[in-house]
Design a protein around this motif. Structure first.
Motif, PDB file in Angstrom:
ATOM      1  N   VAL A  31       8.832 -36.317 -10.895  1.00  0.00           N
ATOM      2  CA  VAL A  31       8.203 -35.153 -10.759  1.00  0.00           C
ATOM      3  C   VAL A  31       8.270 -34.042 -11.231  1.00  0.00           C
ATOM      4  CG1 VAL A  31       7.860 -33.103  -8.823  1.00  0.00           C
ATOM      5  CG2 VAL A  31       8.561 -35.902  -8.062  1.00  0.00           C
ATOM      6  N   LEU A  32       9.367 -33.858 -12.277  1.00  0.00           N
ATOM      7  CA  LEU A  32      10.029 -32.974 -13.119  1.00  0.00           C
ATOM      8  C   LEU A  32       9.434 -33.361 -14.889  1.00  0.00           C
ATOM      9  CD1 LEU A  32      13.323 -31.755 -12.000  1.00  0.00           C
ATOM     10  CD2 LEU A  32      10.891 -30.917 -11.805  1.00  0.00           C
ATOM     11  N   GLY A  33       9.302 -34.828 -14.711  1.00  0.00           N
ATOM     12  CA  GLY A  33       8.940 -35.023 -15.875  1.00  0.00           C
ATOM     13  C   GLY A  33       9.687 -33.580 -17.378  1.00  0.00           C
ATOM     14  N   ASP A  34       8.783 -33.547 -17.642  1.00  0.00           N
ATOM     15  CA  ASP A  34       9.665 -32.813 -19.271  1.00  0.00           C
ATOM     16  C   ASP A  34      10.748 -31.840 -18.820  1.00  0.00           C
ATOM     17  OD1 ASP A  34       8.504 -34.411 -20.891  1.00  0.00           O
ATOM     18  OD2 ASP A  34       6.801 -32.210 -22.302  1.00  0.00           O
ATOM     19  N   ASN A  35      10.297 -30.766 -17.371  1.00  0.00           N
ATOM     20  CA  ASN A  35      10.980 -30.301 -17.060  1.00  0.00           C
ATOM     21  C   ASN A  35      12.490 -30.463 -16.355  1.00  0.00           C
ATOM     22  OD1 ASN A  35       9.003 -27.713 -17.791  1.00  0.00           O
ATOM     23  ND2 ASN A  35       8.135 -28.634 -16.257  1.00  0.00           N
ATOM     24  N   ALA A  36      12.406 -31.867 -16.328  1.00  0.00           N
ATOM     25  CA  ALA A  36      14.281 -31.807 -16.014  1.00  0.00           C
ATOM     26  C   ALA A  36      15.223 -31.717 -16.619  1.00  0.00           C
ATOM     27  CB  ALA A  36      13.615 -34.247 -15.566  1.00  0.00           C
ATOM     28  N   HIS A  37      16.747 -32.033 -16.741  1.00  0.00           N
ATOM     29  CA  HIS A  37      17.770 -31.869 -16.909  1.00  0.00           C
ATOM     30  C   HIS A  37      18.220 -33.536 -16.902  1.00  0.00           C
ATOM     31  CE1 HIS A  37      17.187 -27.897 -15.208  1.00  0.00           C
ATOM     32  NE2 HIS A  37      17.600 -27.104 -15.904  1.00  0.00           N
ATOM     33  N   ILE A  38      17.982 -34.073 -18.109  1.00  0.00           N
ATOM     34  CA  ILE A  38      18.702 -35.331 -18.197  1.00  0.00           C
ATOM     35  C   ILE A  38      20.197 -35.298 -19.441  1.00  0.00           C
ATOM     36  CG2 ILE A  38      17.065 -36.074 -18.485  1.00  0.00           C
ATOM     37  CD1 ILE A  38      16.392 -37.154 -20.601  1.00  0.00           C
ATOM     38  N   ARG A  39      20.778 -36.048 -19.521  1.00  0.00           N
ATOM     39  CA  ARG A  39      21.919 -36.169 -20.624  1.00  0.00           C
ATOM     40  C   ARG A  39      21.471 -35.363 -22.527  1.00  0.00           C
ATOM     41  NH1 ARG A  39      26.645 -40.243 -21.486  1.00  0.00           N
ATOM     42  NH2 ARG A  39      27.283 -39.974 -23.540  1.00  0.00           N
ATOM     43  N   VAL A  40      22.201 -34.851 -22.513  1.00  0.00           N
ATOM     44  CA  VAL A  40      21.908 -34.162 -24.231  1.00  0.00           C
ATOM     45  C   VAL A  40      23.046 -34.935 -25.297  1.00  0.00           C
ATOM     46  CG1 VAL A  40      22.487 -32.069 -25.433  1.00  0.00           C
ATOM     47  CG2 VAL A  40      21.776 -31.685 -23.638  1.00  0.00           C
ATOM     48  N   HIS A  41      23.937 -34.978 -25.249  1.00  0.00           N
ATOM     49  CA  HIS A  41      25.454 -36.069 -25.450  1.00  0.00           C
ATOM     50  C   HIS A  41      24.762 -37.320 -25.935  1.00  0.00           C
ATOM     51  CE1 HIS A  41      28.501 -36.961 -28.014  1.00  0.00           C
ATOM     52  NE2 HIS A  41      29.531 -37.934 -26.817  1.00  0.00           N
ATOM     53  N   ASP A  42      24.667 -37.924 -27.075  1.00  0.00           N
ATOM     54  CA  ASP A  42      24.004 -38.950 -27.490  1.00  0.00           C
ATOM     55  C   ASP A  42      22.598 -39.139 -26.732  1.00  0.00           C
ATOM     56  OD1 ASP A  42      26.058 -39.501 -29.506  1.00  0.00           O
ATOM     57  OD2 ASP A  42      27.269 -40.967 -27.867  1.00  0.00           O
ATOM     58  N   ASN A  43      21.670 -38.622 -26.857  1.00  0.00           N
ATOM     59  CA  ASN A  43      20.766 -38.751 -25.472  1.00  0.00           C
ATOM     60  C   ASN A  43      19.336 -37.594 -26.341  1.00  0.00           C
ATOM     61  OD1 ASN A  43      19.154 -39.904 -23.957  1.00  0.00           O
ATOM     62  ND2 ASN A  43      19.352 -39.101 -22.022  1.00  0.00           N
ATOM     63  N   LEU A  44      19.404 -37.003 -25.759  1.00  0.00           N
ATOM     64  CA  LEU A  44      18.570 -35.364 -26.328  1.00  0.00           C
ATOM     65  C   LEU A  44      19.099 -34.846 -28.120  1.00  0.00           C
ATOM     66  CD1 LEU A  44      17.726 -33.023 -23.621  1.00  0.00           C
ATOM     67  CD2 LEU A  44      15.952 -34.912 -24.233  1.00  0.00           C
ATOM     68  N   ASP A  45      20.331 -35.303 -28.032  1.00  0.00           N
ATOM     69  CA  ASP A  45      20.753 -34.667 -29.453  1.00  0.00           C
ATOM     70  C   ASP A  45      20.616 -36.356 -30.512  1.00  0.00           C
ATOM     71  OD1 ASP A  45      22.686 -36.590 -28.763  1.00  0.00           O
ATOM     72  OD2 ASP A  45      24.427 -35.236 -29.587  1.00  0.00           O
ATOM     73  N   SER A  46      19.958 -37.025 -30.163  1.00  0.00           N
ATOM     74  CA  SER A  46      20.010 -38.042 -30.892  1.00  0.00           C
ATOM     75  C   SER A  46      19.016 -39.260 -30.918  1.00  0.00           C
ATOM     76  CB  SER A  46      21.357 -38.746 -30.985  1.00  0.00           C
ATOM     77  OG  SER A  46      21.759 -38.637 -29.995  1.00  0.00           O
ATOM     78  N   ASN A  47      19.166 -39.933 -29.952  1.00  0.00           N
ATOM     79  CA  ASN A  47      18.780 -41.031 -29.449  1.00  0.00           C
ATOM     80  C   ASN A  47      17.081 -40.503 -28.887  1.00  0.00           C
ATOM     81  OD1 ASN A  47      21.248 -42.110 -28.665  1.00  0.00           O
ATOM     82  ND2 ASN A  47      20.359 -43.851 -29.434  1.00  0.00           N
ATOM     83  N   ILE A  48      17.090 -40.240 -28.845  1.00  0.00           N
ATOM     84  CA  ILE A  48      15.203 -39.621 -28.510  1.00  0.00           C
ATOM     85  C   ILE A  48      15.140 -39.850 -29.206  1.00  0.00           C
ATOM     86  CG2 ILE A  48      13.767 -38.339 -26.528  1.00  0.00           C
ATOM     87  CD1 ILE A  48      15.907 -38.429 -24.484  1.00  0.00           C
ATOM     88  N   ALA A  49      15.316 -38.509 -30.367  1.00  0.00           N
ATOM     89  CA  ALA A  49      14.400 -37.964 -31.671  1.00  0.00           C
ATOM     90  C   ALA A  49      14.600 -39.144 -32.306  1.00  0.00           C
ATOM     91  CB  ALA A  49      14.850 -36.727 -31.734  1.00  0.00           C
ATOM     92  N   TRP A  50      15.258 -39.982 -32.476  1.00  0.00           N
ATOM     93  CA  TRP A  50      15.238 -41.308 -33.524  1.00  0.00           C
ATOM     94  C   TRP A  50      13.756 -42.234 -33.124  1.00  0.00           C
ATOM     95  CZ3 TRP A  50      20.778 -43.111 -33.086  1.00  0.00           C
ATOM     96  CH2 TRP A  50      21.356 -42.481 -33.523  1.00  0.00           C
ATOM     97  N   TYR A  51      13.362 -42.493 -31.599  1.00  0.00           N
ATOM     98  CA  TYR A  51      12.999 -42.526 -31.285  1.00  0.00           C
ATOM     99  C   TYR A  51      11.257 -42.140 -31.900  1.00  0.00           C
ATOM    100  CZ  TYR A  51      15.965 -44.854 -28.249  1.00  0.00           C
ATOM    101  OH  TYR A  51      17.115 -45.953 -27.460  1.00  0.00           O
ATOM    102  N   LYS A  52      11.649 -40.984 -31.940  1.00  0.00           N
ATOM    103  CA  LYS A  52      10.240 -39.980 -32.215  1.00  0.00           C
ATOM    104  C   LYS A  52      10.036 -40.634 -33.388  1.00  0.00           C
ATOM    105  CE  LYS A  52       7.104 -36.501 -30.545  1.00  0.00           C
ATOM    106  NZ  LYS A  52       6.283 -37.023 -30.034  1.00  0.00           N
ATOM    107  N   VAL A  53      11.000 -40.257 -34.081  1.00  0.00           N
ATOM    108  CA  VAL A  53      10.969 -39.991 -35.664  1.00  0.00           C
ATOM    109  C   VAL A  53      10.673 -41.546 -36.420  1.00  0.00           C
ATOM    110  CG1 VAL A  53      12.028 -39.779 -38.151  1.00  0.00           C
ATOM    111  CG2 VAL A  53      12.570 -38.173 -36.080  1.00  0.00           C
ATOM    112  N   LEU A  54      11.324 -42.593 -36.168  1.00  0.00           N
ATOM    113  CA  LEU A  54      10.917 -43.872 -35.934  1.00  0.00           C
ATOM    114  C   LEU A  54       9.511 -44.499 -35.988  1.00  0.00           C
ATOM    115  CD1 LEU A  54      11.580 -46.480 -37.435  1.00  0.00           C
ATOM    116  CD2 LEU A  54      12.307 -47.490 -34.787  1.00  0.00           C
TER     117      LEU A  54
END
Length: 562
Positions: A31-54
């Protein structure tokens, strides 16, 4: 016969309800999509950005010697892992939060299926105990697993079901199919190396104790291992076969004294670990000890024996985890680089399987005790599921005040910064203070700073020159960077290990001392700071503009190297 049919129908109905609850648990993401709250540590601060960069780099299928120019002037392609990972392809095909939501739902669905198959076939076989099978499987599927691990831990029951089938010499293509496909949606180093080691020990136990060699079982273990090694060929080359020095070679993690290690073992046993949260403290742990008392009174029963051994294994895994960091290991780790580059403490990643399998057996032991205990078992299952629902990321991270995905990456805000600078992003390098560099990377900026599992050691030493004076001011930061360095950040002694200074922060940097000559030599031109730098002019920086908008968690002070 009619009674058995009624029970089977009841179990199918419960499975449907369980699947609905899994969907309901995932609803905030849907329902919330980009407005959802999810884990930052070892997630938003890394892996999700890595996929985007790759994906953006067009090096998804790059050669072994390929580099990603957007990060640290050329991060080796192998650092971002294999192109044969299912989660990478989700992020390649869908927008970030669609991919993330699909991954969550896929993982939880197969976690439920795997645990239910395992319990029904091999551990909880009674027709009248379907509530335990379905309830424990649902609880297991709702555990807050580490997102980028996919089925690395939650897929272990499915793999265990397949291996036990093969061990029992059952001829079923389904078991082999599971072993063939699971490696494409899980990680070898984040779960299955340890699981396959455990399977190897189980095979060895059969050889020693029963004199049964079971070559088919041995071949199945070897086959899955080979598939993982083939899929993870970049990791094998980058960390095991490559002779190029990398940052993990300076990794020093065996620093704890004996009693500190003992304390950590009990903390892990009682509360678990952030990467493999099981939420077992309030309900499951008491059940395990109550069931132990019952099991001890009734010896010579296979289920009781299995339960007791699982409880012992549960504690042994916590002890192993804690004592991997005992300083007595360090001389050995200095002799063998692999002991530093590979985290063998992660045998505790087996604990979700062990804990929830023990939970099921413990409930079954109590179920058979009396009708009153059957009522209590129902209550315990319901309580555990309710607790897990309250541990939903949307609730936890909203309460903790973490930003939403949209607020964290602040795409619109960083687009304003890009437009203000007005030059091609590849023509200059940036670094961040007070926020994770993953945010700039996600938004397409070329960064000198980064957070990665490993990177060239020469770069770590070069980057250190920029922050040397700041590290000298803080022994804790100096130790953190020098003996690990995975976070290659612009550390500031006044900020410590805090990388999330939101716009409502009143923090100021009074005495920044960065080596701007080295920064500029490495291509650095701009610094994105989440807090104002009061002595910027003295340190060779010029404030250009302050950026802010209502949809961002940050207020960015854009500084230029003079």
């Amino acid at each position: 016969m009619q009674h058995v049919k009624s029970i089977l129908t009841q179990e199918k109905l419960m499975i449907r309800y369980a699947l609905v609850l899994i969907l309901l648990y995932s609803l905030p993401l849907i329902v919330l999509g980009d407005n959802a709250h999810i884990r930052v540590h070892d997630n938003l601060d890394s892996n999700i950005a890595w996929y985007k960069v790759l994906i953006r780099s067009n090096e998804l299928f790059g050669s072994m010697n390929a580099t990603i120019p957007q990060v640290i002037n050329g991060l080796p392609r192998g650092v971002f892992g294999t192109e044969f990972s299912g989660i990478v392809w989700l992020h390649a095909l869908f927008p970030t939060m669609v991919a993330y939501t699909l991954s969550q739902m896929i993982t939880r669905l197969f976690a439920f299926i795997g645990m239910h198959l395992l319990l029904k076939k091999h551990f909880i076989k009674g027709a009248d105990t379907s509530l335990i099978r379905v309830g424990v499987s649902l609880a297991f599927a709702l555990t807050p697993f580490w997102p980028s691990g996919m089925l690395s831990t939650l897929g272990q029951p499915l793999a265990f079901w397949a291996f036990l089938n093969i061990r029992n010499r059952e001829r079923s293509w389904k078991s082999w199919l599971v072993l063939l496909l699971l490696p494409f949606y899980s990680s070898f180093v984040l779960g299955f190396f340890f699981f396959l080691t455990a399977m190897g020990l189980l095979w060895l136990k059969d050889v020693i104790k029963k004199r049964v060699w079971n070559p088919l079982f041995a071949c199945s273990i070897a086959l899955m291992t080979l598939i993982y090694l083939a899929i993870e060929y970049r990791l094998v080359f980058g960390l095991v076969l490559s002779e190029a020095p990398n940052s993990r070679m300076e990794f020093v993690n065996s620093t704890l004294g004996f009693w500190h290690s003992v304390y950590l073992a009990f903390v892990n046993f009682i509360f678990g670990h952030g990467h493999v949260l099981t939420i077992h403290t309030l309900v499951i742990l008491p059940i395990l000890f109550i069931a132990l008392q019952v099991a001890m009174k009734r010896q010579n029963r296979q289920e009781n024996s299995q339960f007791i051994w699982l409880l012992i294994l549960n504690f042994v895994l916590s002890v192993w985890y804690a004592f991997w960091y005992y300083k007595g290991w360090e001389p050995l780790k200095e002799q063998f680089t692999l002991l530093n580059t590979f985290n063998f403490a992660r045998f505790h990643f087996l604990r979700p399987l062990v804990i929830y399998l023990g939970f099921a057996l413990g409930l079954h032991i109590l179920w058979k005790k009396s009708e009153n205990w059957q009522k209590r078992v129902r209550i315990c299952i319901a309580l555990q599921i309710i607790i897990l629902f309250f541990c939903n990321d949307e609730i936890v991270y909203r309460v903790y005040g973490e930003p939403t995905v949209k607020q964290f990456y602040s795409v619109d805000l960083f687009q304003q910064i890009k437009n203000y600078i007005g030059q091609p992003k590849q023509s200059y390098r940036v670094a961040s203070i007070g926020i994770h560099p993953a945010i700039a990377q996600y938004n397409g900026f070329y960064t000198l700073d980064t957070y990665n599992n490993y990177y060239p050691l020469t770069y770590k030493h070069e980057f250190r020159q920029i922050i040397a004076k700041e590290l000298d001011k803080s022994p804790a930061l100096r130790t953190y960077f020098d003996t690990w360095g995975g976070r290659c950040y612009l550390f500031v002694s006044e900020l410590g290990q805090n990388y999330e200074f939101k716009k409502n922060s009143t923090t100021r940097i009074h005495h920044l001392e960065l080596n701007m000559e080295v920064f500029k030599k490495m291509g650095g031109r701009y610094i994105f700071s989440a807090v104002p730098i009061l002595n910027a002019e003295e340190d060779g920086l010029r404030l250009l503009k302050v950026f802010d908008n209502s949809e961002s968690a940050w207020r960015i002070y854009l500084y230029q190297a003079k």
